[in-house]
Design an enzyme around this catalytic site. Structure first.
Site, PDB file in Angstrom:
ATOM      1  N   GLY A 207       0.843  -1.198   0.000  1.00 35.33           N
ATOM      2  CA  GLY A 207       0.000   0.000   0.000  1.00 35.33           C
ATOM      3  C   GLY A 207       0.872   1.239   0.000  1.00 35.33           C
ATOM      4  O   GLY A 207       2.085   1.144  -0.086  1.00 35.33           O
TER       5      GLY A 207
ATOM      6  N   GLU B 246       1.100   3.381   2.472  1.00 35.77           N
ATOM      7  CA  GLU B 246       1.746   3.592   3.774  1.00 35.77           C
ATOM      8  C   GLU B 246       2.493   2.388   4.313  1.00 35.77           C
ATOM      9  O   GLU B 246       3.353   2.528   5.165  1.00 35.77           O
ATOM     10  CB  GLU B 246       0.700   3.996   4.829  1.00 35.77           C
ATOM     11  CG  GLU B 246       0.357   5.451   4.828  1.00 35.77           C
ATOM     12  CD  GLU B 246      -1.001   5.697   4.202  1.00 35.77           C
ATOM     13  OE1 GLU B 246      -1.848   4.802   4.296  1.00 35.77           O
ATOM     14  OE2 GLU B 246      -1.192   6.749   3.590  1.00 35.77           O
TER      15      GLU B 246
ATOM     16  N   VAL C 190       2.425  -5.370   3.643  1.00 35.53           N
ATOM     17  CA  VAL C 190       2.062  -6.455   4.547  1.00 35.53           C
ATOM     18  C   VAL C 190       2.674  -7.741   4.007  1.00 35.53           C
ATOM     19  O   VAL C 190       2.551  -8.038   2.812  1.00 35.53           O
ATOM     20  CB  VAL C 190       0.530  -6.599   4.677  1.00 35.53           C
ATOM     21  CG1 VAL C 190       0.182  -7.699   5.672  1.00 35.53           C
ATOM     22  CG2 VAL C 190      -0.097  -5.278   5.117  1.00 35.53           C
TER      23      VAL C 190
ATOM     24  N   LYS D 201       2.978  -6.172   9.234  1.00 35.65           N
ATOM     25  CA  LYS D 201       2.717  -4.925   8.521  1.00 35.65           C
ATOM     26  C   LYS D 201       3.905  -4.007   8.780  1.00 35.65           C
ATOM     27  O   LYS D 201       4.200  -3.675   9.927  1.00 35.65           O
ATOM     28  CB  LYS D 201       1.413  -4.322   9.045  1.00 35.65           C
ATOM     29  CG  LYS D 201       0.880  -3.159   8.240  1.00 35.65           C
ATOM     30  CD  LYS D 201      -0.557  -2.841   8.660  1.00 35.65           C
ATOM     31  CE  LYS D 201      -1.130  -1.682   7.883  1.00 35.65           C
ATOM     32  NZ  LYS D 201      -2.497  -1.357   8.289  1.00 35.65           N
TER      33      LYS D 201
ATOM     34  N   GLU E 158      -1.689 -11.851  14.017  1.00 31.21           N
ATOM     35  CA  GLU E 158      -2.218 -13.125  13.534  1.00 31.21           C
ATOM     36  C   GLU E 158      -2.458 -13.059  12.027  1.00 31.21           C
ATOM     37  O   GLU E 158      -2.931 -12.041  11.513  1.00 31.21           O
ATOM     38  CB  GLU E 158      -3.540 -13.363  14.273  1.00 31.21           C
ATOM     39  CG  GLU E 158      -4.321 -14.572  13.846  1.00 31.21           C
ATOM     40  CD  GLU E 158      -5.666 -14.634  14.584  1.00 31.21           C
ATOM     41  OE1 GLU E 158      -5.963 -13.771  15.440  1.00 31.21           O
ATOM     42  OE2 GLU E 158      -6.426 -15.572  14.289  1.00 31.21           O
TER      43      GLU E 158
ATOM     44  N   ASP F 224     -12.157   3.770   8.958  1.00 29.59           N
ATOM     45  CA  ASP F 224     -11.889   3.432   7.550  1.00 29.59           C
ATOM     46  C   ASP F 224     -12.538   2.086   7.231  1.00 29.59           C
ATOM     47  O   ASP F 224     -11.969   1.240   6.553  1.00 29.59           O
ATOM     48  CB  ASP F 224     -10.381   3.392   7.278  1.00 29.59           C
ATOM     49  CG  ASP F 224     -10.055   3.344   5.770  1.00 29.59           C
ATOM     50  OD1 ASP F 224     -10.940   3.692   4.965  1.00 29.59           O
ATOM     51  OD2 ASP F 224      -8.944   2.937   5.415  1.00 29.59           O
TER      52      ASP F 224
ATOM     53  N   ASN G 188     -11.514  -3.299   3.973  1.00 33.03           N
ATOM     54  CA  ASN G 188     -10.796  -3.567   5.219  1.00 33.03           C
ATOM     55  C   ASN G 188     -11.495  -4.636   6.051  1.00 33.03           C
ATOM     56  O   ASN G 188     -11.399  -4.645   7.279  1.00 33.03           O
ATOM     57  CB  ASN G 188     -10.597  -2.279   6.019  1.00 33.03           C
ATOM     58  CG  ASN G 188      -9.442  -1.458   5.462  1.00 33.03           C
ATOM     59  OD1 ASN G 188      -8.474  -2.032   4.940  1.00 33.03           O
ATOM     60  ND2 ASN G 188      -9.535  -0.146   5.553  1.00 33.03           N
TER      61      ASN G 188
ATOM     62  N   ASP H  39      -6.966  -3.345   9.634  1.00 37.13           N
ATOM     63  CA  ASP H  39      -6.540  -1.976   9.302  1.00 37.13           C
ATOM     64  C   ASP H  39      -7.142  -0.940  10.246  1.00 37.13           C
ATOM     65  O   ASP H  39      -7.800   0.000   9.810  1.00 37.13           O
ATOM     66  CB  ASP H  39      -6.933  -1.673   7.841  1.00 37.13           C
ATOM     67  CG  ASP H  39      -6.051  -0.607   7.213  1.00 37.13           C
ATOM     68  OD1 ASP H  39      -5.136  -0.118   7.877  1.00 37.13           O
ATOM     69  OD2 ASP H  39      -6.299  -0.264   6.029  1.00 37.13           O
TER      70      ASP H  39
HETATM   71  N1  LIG Z   1      -3.633 -10.094   9.523  1.00 37.50           N
HETATM   72  C1  LIG Z   1      -3.665 -10.258   8.188  1.00 37.50           C
HETATM   73  N2  LIG Z   1      -3.748 -11.495   7.646  1.00 37.50           N
HETATM   74  C2  LIG Z   1      -3.777 -11.654   6.305  1.00 37.50           C
HETATM   75  N3  LIG Z   1      -3.724 -10.647   5.419  1.00 37.50           N
HETATM   76  C3  LIG Z   1      -3.638  -9.397   5.892  1.00 37.50           C
HETATM   77  C4  LIG Z   1      -3.606  -9.131   7.290  1.00 37.50           C
HETATM   78  N4  LIG Z   1      -3.505  -7.796   7.470  1.00 37.50           N
HETATM   79  C5  LIG Z   1      -3.484  -7.256   6.243  1.00 37.50           C
HETATM   80  N5  LIG Z   1      -3.567  -8.206   5.281  1.00 37.50           N
HETATM   81  C6  LIG Z   1      -3.556  -7.996   3.825  1.00 37.50           C
HETATM   82  O1  LIG Z   1      -2.868  -6.806   3.538  1.00 37.50           O
HETATM   83  C7  LIG Z   1      -3.752  -5.855   2.928  1.00 37.50           C
HETATM   84  C8  LIG Z   1      -3.422  -4.459   3.431  1.00 37.50           C
HETATM   85  O2  LIG Z   1      -3.558  -4.417   4.821  1.00 37.50           O
HETATM   86  P1  LIG Z   1      -4.206  -3.169   5.545  1.00 37.50           P
HETATM   87  O3  LIG Z   1      -4.047  -3.371   7.019  1.00 37.50           O
HETATM   88  O4  LIG Z   1      -5.584  -2.941   5.031  1.00 37.50           O
HETATM   89  O5  LIG Z   1      -3.195  -2.009   5.114  1.00 37.50           O
HETATM   90  P2  LIG Z   1      -3.370  -0.681   4.246  1.00 37.50           P
HETATM   91  O6  LIG Z   1      -3.228   0.401   5.239  1.00 37.50           O
HETATM   92  O7  LIG Z   1      -2.252  -0.751   3.256  1.00 37.50           O
HETATM   93  O8  LIG Z   1      -4.737  -0.711   3.598  1.00 37.50           O
HETATM   94  C9  LIG Z   1      -5.143  -6.334   3.265  1.00 37.50           C
HETATM   95  O9  LIG Z   1      -6.092  -5.961   2.308  1.00 37.50           O
HETATM   96  C10 LIG Z   1      -4.974  -7.832   3.305  1.00 37.50           C
HETATM   97  O10 LIG Z   1      -5.028  -8.349   1.994  1.00 37.50           O
HETATM   98 MG   LIG Z   2      -6.562  -1.363   4.177  1.00 39.67          MG
END
Ligand SMILES: Nc1ncnc2c1ncn2[C@@H]1O[C@H](COP(=O)(O)OP(=O)(O)O)[C@@H](O)[C@H]1O
Ligand SMILES: [Mg+2]
Length: 290
Positions: A91, A93, A96, A109, A177, A221, A226, A238
């Site tokens: 992303g 920011e 992951v 992350k 997790e 958000d 998310n 997120d």
């Molecule tokens: N705990 C998790 N387990 C599996 N996939 C994850 C997890 N956290 C994030 N992801 C994957 O990473 C992507 C981006 O994570 P997110 O927390 O939404 O960050 P961003 O701020 O970039 O949107 C998610 O859409 C998902 O596909």
């Molecule tokens: Mg996200």
């Protein structure tokens, strides 16, 4: 996606690249060299040497600066991570990654400590003593953000909201997790067809109600982007931007979250009103689980 390519033919030896590029000069300092060697095998999955051929060096450049490598080294020494296996998402920011520890799969992350805009500006700022604190301040903001996401996850989980369990965090790195099965991350709600979307809609509103009424938090958000879909249940992710009800825009954020979720269900051919959804979030009786 096994990597049939020969790493060596596609990419020169990483060590050589790192030495040839000025920005990696620090790696040849004995102290850092040792640390890098200690974790090099653990980050093969992001160096393009692992089984996943879609990982490239740009990831490395963007994500793994000195401070991030040092944090990972520490987290590895503490036993929180064994290997970083492959990127799940990139992303603006954060990146992951799927990672592993002795206990099983993890999601990591890693927040970028310098964003693209900022990177472009550093050449005007580096070396100008008036701005020597700027990049440090940016880093500190990122670190606070990570701690906030960690705490929000912890708080939401405590009251039974389905979010990934936060495991550890250090500076710009958050370990949690892994939501997925085996090696595959769960899809986003946006990308799946659900048989009974109404019950899922109700469930998301219920989690939003618990978050608001008991955790005193607004996600801020929330949308089908998310929410992950695992074992026929929605998992909220997120949560870094989540704020408490005392935030001056908390009400506005709550309405926006509820509007997005209502728009999501209406896209499946229903006609719910945001007002009714809001009433549910504010009035659903939710029980304190402890
Ligand atoms: N705990 C998790 N387990 C599996 N996939 C994850 C997890 N956290 C994030 N992801 C994957 O990473 C992507 C981006 O994570 P997110 O927390 O939404 O960050 P961003 O701020 O970039 O949107 C998610 O859409 C998902 O596909
Ligand atoms: Mg996200």
């Amino acid at each position: 996606m096994p990597n049939e390519n020969n790493w060596d033919s596609d990419y020169p030896d990483l060590d050589k690249i790192l030495k040839s590029e000025k920005k990696y000069e620090w790696i040849s300092e004995p102290k850092y060299k040792k640390i890098f060697q200690e974790i090099e095998h653990s980050i093969q999955g992001v160096l393009g040497k692992g089984q996943f051929d879609w990982v490239d060096r740009r990831v490395f450049d963007q994500v793994f600066d000195r401070s991030t490598l040092l944090s990972l080294h520490k987290l590895m020494q503490q036993g929180n991570i064994e290997t970083i296996d492959y990127p799940l998402a990139r992303g603006k920011e954060a990146h992951v990654f799927k990672a592993s520890s002795k206990e099983g799969p993890l999601a990591i992350k890693i927040f970028h400590t310098t964003n693209a805009v900022f990177k472009g500006l550093t050449k005007y700022i580096d070396g100008d003593p008036r701005f020597s604190g700027l990049s440090r301040r940016h880093r500190e903001l990122v670190n606070i953000w990570v701690r906030k996401e960690f705490r929000n996850l912890k708080r939401m989980r405590k009251y039974g909201i389905r979010v990934p369990e936060p495991i550890s965090s250090l500076k710009n790195v958050l370990i949690m997790e892994f939501i997925g099965s085996n090696e595959t991350a769960s899809p986003r709600l946006k990308d799946v067809n659900i048989e009974d979307p109404i019950s899922i809609f109700e469930e998301i509103l219920k989690m939003t109600a618990v978050n608001w009424q008991i955790c005193d938090l607004v996600h801020a958000d929330l949308s089908e982007y998310n929410i992950l879909w695992k074992d026929n249940t929605p998992w909220i992710i997120d949560v870094g931007q989540g704020v408490t009800s005392r935030h001056p825009s908390a009400n506005e954020f709550l309405v926006r979250d509820v509007t997005r979720i209502t728009n999501w269900i209406n896209k499946q051919g229903f006609d719910y009103s945001v007002a009714d959804s809001m009433v549910k979030v504010l009035d659903i009786p939710v029980k304190k689980s402890d």
